[in-house]
Enzyme design. Structure first.
Site, mmCIF file in Angstrom:
data_model
loop_
_atom_site.group_PDB
_atom_site.id
_atom_site.type_symbol
_atom_site.label_atom_id
_atom_site.label_comp_id
_atom_site.label_asym_id
_atom_site.label_seq_id
_atom_site.Cartn_x
_atom_site.Cartn_y
_atom_site.Cartn_z
ATOM 1 N N ASP A 22 -7.717 24.624 -23.098
ATOM 2 C CA ASP A 22 -6.626 25.519 -23.477
ATOM 3 C C ASP A 22 -6.246 26.475 -22.345
ATOM 4 O OD1 ASP A 22 -7.045 24.312 -25.981
ATOM 5 O OD2 ASP A 22 -8.364 25.937 -26.643
ATOM 6 N N GLU A 179 1.364 22.895 -31.969
ATOM 7 C CA GLU A 179 0.534 24.058 -31.645
ATOM 8 C C GLU A 179 0.703 24.421 -30.184
ATOM 9 O OE1 GLU A 179 -3.327 22.631 -32.701
ATOM 10 O OE2 GLU A 179 -3.425 21.194 -31.051
#
Length: 504
Positions: A22, A179
């Site tokens: 991430d 997302e």
């Protein structure tokens, strides 16, 4: 993975190997800063610095004290801190993140120096959902966008939300898990970059654009602009990307991906790693270039690579920022000040199966590596472990003039081998060897060999274990392997820890 590009200047992907998922990046002048998810580990959110997007040095952890990161004792593996966004605005660094294990929801931190200290959290009770993003428009309004994809205006100084969140885009029709939103003003448009398809093999990156930060947004006709789903490519699960512009005007993307090994279905053991890809613009849409194990270097000169501290003699007054522990790490149970030049661990849980186990490790960053540590177990017992979570770990443990190799795989725990050793300090070892040639389609990604150093300096292997059982495909979750030291009873001292990469 490495090699040589015909132009002679190359980048070896991943640029940040090991469990660094991430990624979020921002640039300030000639300096780049990057943050990653840390999940159940403390300290949380590792922070890195680079001058070329290729060579990264860890400068700290944003959440390094309990007032910033509170994880309950029963927080599950792969819980904790999800998907930070790192931005620089109005002379300050801003870091927004979700703590899924404490009920805090979304939290916002600030700093004038990314190396810290970072503030205590500003809580965002009106922001719901994971993967929060921050963006400011020309009027100074701060827009927070979350997975879903929903958006709300906030006051980043107080955490107040203005009105309910509204959905602004759902990604590709039928694609699951929209997302990791990031919102940017680039030229005449606001661009909304998202991940979709789930963080497994179907992962991808898509983009939409609009004239205002609130939309409406039109999707790129070439979506997904990046995915390796269904491709015979050594890098898989590509997604959760962030964009950054270099001082020369070129654009780049950092993203997560994995390197599966072995046969079918392929097992990735290091977790999701950070990769780099070039970006060009065609008809006001981003086009992602070559993402390969070896790619052409950026057009600017590469900086010298940082000296990676593979060996730690525990001579500093504090642990280096690469060391992490599950859920917490108190001086009561972990210290370098009790015995000069040694790391001392005081046991809490009775084994690595326990949620409160005392463990200090660093991310495994190479497909093949050799790890050694000198342990003094005279006041207790503990050892050297490779951890994925409480139900998936291998270790070699020293106790009462004996060493034993232990495997925990799901509900099964077994002593693989044991042997007597002389009383006193001894060197424990683990060699991780990536599979070079498949024996058959069921071949695992690597093997882990655990052993001890003999008085004459040679090493004796006590047990060799299949690495597939310490993989995400077996264990599930979002993390990767962490290798380090633990105490299972009493007090255990470690004089040094040496990590030697063996990748070609």
């Amino acid at each position: 993975m490495s090699g040589r590009h015909p132009a002679g200047r190359t980048v070896t992907n991943p640029v940040l190997p090991g469990f660094h998922p991430d990624p979020s990046v921002c640039r300030v002048g000639d300096d780049y800063y990057l943050a990653c998810s840390s999940f159940e580990y403390f300290p949380g959110i590792p922070l890195f610095h680079s001058r070329d997007l290729v060579h990264w040095t860890q400068i700290g952890n944003a959440l390094d004290r309990p007032s910033q990161l509170s994880l309950p004792a029963d927080a599950p593996a792969s819980g904790g801190i999800y998907a930070p966004t790192l931005r620089h605005h109005d002379g300050r660094f801003w870091l927004i993140v979700t703590n899924v294990s404490e009920g805090d929801g979304n939290l916002l931190f600030t700093a004038t120096d990314p190396a810290g200290p970072w503030s205590d959290p500003i809580r965002l009770p009106g922001v719901h959902g994971i993967d929060p993003d921050l963006a400011w428009d020309e009027e100074g309004t701060c827009w927070c966008t979350v997975a879903g994809v929903h958006q709300v205006r906030i006051d980043p100084h107080t955490g107040e939300a203005f009105g309910p969140a509204r959905r602004i885009w759902s990604g590709t029709p039928g694609a699951k898990a929209p997302e990791a939103p990031h919102l940017y003003r680039i030229g005449d448009y606001w661009y909304l970059l998202i991940a979709e398809g789930g963080t497994e093999r179907g992962h991808g990156v898509s983009v939409a654009r609009g004239r205002t930060p609130a939309g409406p947004f039109e999707p790129c006709p070439a979506n997904p602009i990046l995915t390796h789903r269904g491709l015979d490519h050594p890098i898989q699960n590509t997604g959760h990307a962030d964009l950054v512009q270099a001082p020369d005007g070129s654009w780049w993307m950092v993203l997560l991906g994995v390197r599966p090994g072995g046969g079918t279905p392929g097992w990735h053991v290091l977790g999701r790693e950070t990769f780099l890809a070039p970006v060009t613009w065609v008809d006001d849409w981003p086009v992602v270039g070559d993402l390969s194990p070896v790619m052409a270097a950026p057009p600017w000169p590469l900086q010298p690579g940082p000296v990676v501290p593979h060996r730690d003699d525990f001579d500093l007054s504090e642990l280096q920022p690469c060391w992490i522990s599950p859920r917490d790490r108190s001086a009561e149970h972990c210290t370098v000040k009790e015995r000069a030049g040694w790391l001392t661990l005081h046991a809490r849980g009775s084994s690595l199966d326990d949620l409160d186990a005392v463990f200090v490790g660093r991310r495994q960053q190479h497909l093949s590596c050799r790890v050694r540590t000198l342990i003094d177990p005279a006041e207790g017992h503990g050892g050297l472990a490779v951890r994925l979570d409480e139900e998936h770990h291998y270790e070699i443990e020293a106790r009462s003039a004996q060493v034993r190799v232990i495997a925990r795989i799901g509900p099964l725990r077994t002593v693989v081998a044991s042997r007597p050793v002389p009383a006193g300090p001894l060197v424990l070892s683990v060699d991780v060897t990536a599979t070079q040639r498949l024996r058959d389609a069921r071949s695992g990604p690597d093997t882990l060999s655990f052993g001890v150093e003999e008085p004459d300096g040679t090493f004796t292997v006590l047990g060799t274990l299949d690495g597939r059982y310490l993989s995400t495909e077996v264990a599930g979750g979002f993390t990767g392997r962490v290798i380090g030291m633990y105490a299972a009873a009493g007090t255990v001292h470690f004089d040094w820890f040496d990590y030697e990469p063996l990748d070609q």
